[in-house]
Design a protein around this motif. Structure first.
Motif, PDB file in Angstrom:
ATOM      1  N   MET A   1      41.521  39.261  37.567  1.00 32.68           N
ATOM      2  CA  MET A   1      42.342  40.262  38.213  1.00 32.68           C
ATOM      3  C   MET A   1      42.646  41.391  37.228  1.00 32.68           C
ATOM      4  O   MET A   1      43.791  41.614  36.830  1.00 32.68           O
ATOM      5  N   LYS A   3      42.667  44.713  37.299  1.00 31.70           N
ATOM      6  CA  LYS A   3      43.537  45.816  37.668  1.00 31.70           C
ATOM      7  C   LYS A   3      44.999  45.384  37.756  1.00 31.70           C
ATOM      8  O   LYS A   3      45.909  46.129  37.417  1.00 31.70           O
ATOM      9  N   GLN A   4      45.224  44.142  38.207  1.00 30.16           N
ATOM     10  CA  GLN A   4      46.581  43.678  38.401  1.00 30.16           C
ATOM     11  C   GLN A   4      47.319  43.492  37.075  1.00 30.16           C
ATOM     12  O   GLN A   4      48.534  43.579  37.028  1.00 30.16           O
ATOM     13  N   GLY A  41      31.912  50.959  40.301  1.00 30.18           N
ATOM     14  CA  GLY A  41      31.479  49.949  39.345  1.00 30.18           C
ATOM     15  C   GLY A  41      30.197  50.343  38.628  1.00 30.18           C
ATOM     16  O   GLY A  41      29.254  50.825  39.258  1.00 30.18           O
ATOM     17  N   GLU A 110      32.239  40.353  37.772  1.00 29.88           N
ATOM     18  CA  GLU A 110      31.685  40.779  39.059  1.00 29.88           C
ATOM     19  C   GLU A 110      32.774  41.400  39.932  1.00 29.88           C
ATOM     20  O   GLU A 110      32.556  42.437  40.571  1.00 29.88           O
ATOM     21  N   LYS A 111      33.955  40.800  39.927  1.00 30.54           N
ATOM     22  CA  LYS A 111      35.065  41.364  40.702  1.00 30.54           C
ATOM     23  C   LYS A 111      35.459  42.738  40.163  1.00 30.54           C
ATOM     24  O   LYS A 111      35.727  43.668  40.930  1.00 30.54           O
ATOM     25  N   THR A 114      32.712  45.164  41.440  1.00 33.12           N
ATOM     26  CA  THR A 114      32.550  45.398  42.872  1.00 33.12           C
ATOM     27  C   THR A 114      33.850  45.733  43.598  1.00 33.12           C
ATOM     28  O   THR A 114      33.849  46.488  44.571  1.00 33.12           O
ATOM     29  N   GLU A 115      34.971  45.175  43.153  1.00 36.57           N
ATOM     30  CA  GLU A 115      36.240  45.397  43.841  1.00 36.57           C
ATOM     31  C   GLU A 115      37.128  46.417  43.136  1.00 36.57           C
ATOM     32  O   GLU A 115      37.801  47.222  43.789  1.00 36.57           O
ATOM     33  N   ASP A 116      37.150  46.355  41.817  1.00 37.42           N
ATOM     34  CA  ASP A 116      38.014  47.265  41.060  1.00 37.42           C
ATOM     35  C   ASP A 116      37.312  48.561  40.681  1.00 37.42           C
ATOM     36  O   ASP A 116      37.963  49.506  40.234  1.00 37.42           O
ATOM     37  N   GLY A 117      35.973  48.607  40.830  1.00 43.89           N
ATOM     38  CA  GLY A 117      35.230  49.815  40.474  1.00 43.89           C
ATOM     39  C   GLY A 117      35.290  50.129  38.995  1.00 43.89           C
ATOM     40  O   GLY A 117      35.316  51.298  38.595  1.00 43.89           O
ATOM     41  N   SER A 118      35.277  49.095  38.157  1.00 49.93           N
ATOM     42  CA  SER A 118      35.425  49.278  36.714  1.00 49.93           C
ATOM     43  C   SER A 118      34.105  49.609  36.037  1.00 49.93           C
ATOM     44  O   SER A 118      33.019  49.359  36.577  1.00 49.93           O
ATOM     45  N   THR A 150      25.186  42.211  42.008  1.00 45.18           N
ATOM     46  CA  THR A 150      26.216  43.156  42.455  1.00 45.18           C
ATOM     47  C   THR A 150      25.638  44.446  43.009  1.00 45.18           C
ATOM     48  O   THR A 150      26.276  45.119  43.816  1.00 45.18           O
TER      49      THR A 150
END
Length: 276
Positions: A1, A3-4, A41, A110-111, A114-118, A150
């Motif tokens: 997580m 970004k969190q 990402g 991978e998160k 794909t999800e955080d756009g890092s 990804t």
């Protein structure tokens, strides 16, 4: 997580400390920053020259390309209390190599992609190059696997100059005079021949070679030199060194293995280890 757990003020403080230190130590030259996507990402695949690389690569990505650098960091580094706190607050990803947790870390990477756009930085070689002339070595296939699963682009980045600050294996940095550190990012690696196909070891090896070929070509442009026809294979080099040590020990003791005898691999209790 990732970004969190990020902290804006910690990122602000860290970025300014790094910029201040590197301003005194390096004279950076950056090219190809336009090849790094502004958002979304992206995998940044770089060669590895020195333990000072993470600072200079982060500097290049953050100031030159305007992307926050996210690293996959060895778990040993994360055991240092202050480093661990800063790493967690800036979204870095710990990896316990050689354990089941490494799979979880790749899942976190991978998160982040794909999800955080890092923008996640990887050293495909896995360690500082041991090539005698400091060219990129053969690499592990984790970056290729992540890119193919990804679908995010892989931006090859080559750099040169950090070895003048702190060569691998040395403990005392050479901070002055300021060292010229050159970077060049290329366009995304063409992985189209490997996408939408069953992921096999052969496919990953081919994709990995494509990634490392682009990094090596960029470094050759920076150095103005011709790279070796075949990259240095660190694993094979270590095997040859081990064989040479065994042969030397046998010569000194006067003992030789019996004809037809085989030497079991350490830890395999004499069983065949070919499938490991």
């Amino acid at each position: 997580m990732a970004k969190q757990r990020e902290s804006r003020w910690v990122k602000w403080v860290v970025s300014r400390i790094v910029r201040f230190v590197l301003w005194f130590v390096t004279k950076p030259e950056w090219k190809g920053t336009e090849n790094v996507p502004e958002r979304g990402g992206v995998i940044i695949a770089a060669n590895h020259l020195s333990v000072t690389d993470p600072l200079t690569v982060a500097h290049f990505l953050y100031i030159g390309a305007r992307r926050w650098p996210t690293f996959t960091m060895k778990d040993g580094v994360m055991k240092i209390p202050v480093v661990r706190s800063v790493a967690r607050s800036t979204g870095q990803i710990p990896i316990k190599r050689g354990s089941a947790d490494a799979v979880k870390a790749l899942g976190a990477a991978e998160k982040a992609l794909t999800e955080d756009g890092s923008s996640v930085i990887f050293y495909p070689e896995g360690t500082c190059t041991r090539d005698p002339d400091l060219w990129p070595m053969t690499a592990k296939n984790g970056v290729a696997r992540l890119a193919l699963t990804t679908g995010v682009p892989v931006i090859p980045v080559a750099h040169w100059g950090e070895q003048e600050i702190l060569p691998y294996g040395e403990k005392r940095p050479r901070l002055f005079p300021r060292k010229r550190v050159q970077f060049k990012a290329g366009p995304p690696v063409d992985l189209s021949p490997y996408r939408d196909r069953p992921i096999t070891a052969t496919l990953l090896d081919d994709a990995t070679r494509a990634i490392m070929a682009d990094i090596t070509a960029l470094q050759a442009e920076i150095r103005g030199e011709e790279p070796p026809a075949e990259p240095f294979d660190f694993k094979k080099a270590r095997q040859k060194e081990a064989e040479a040590r065994r042969a030397s020990a046998e010569t000194e003791t006067g003992e030789r293995p019996e004809v037809g005898a085989t030497e079991p691999v350490e830890g395999d209790n004499g069983k065949n280890n070919a499938g490991a």
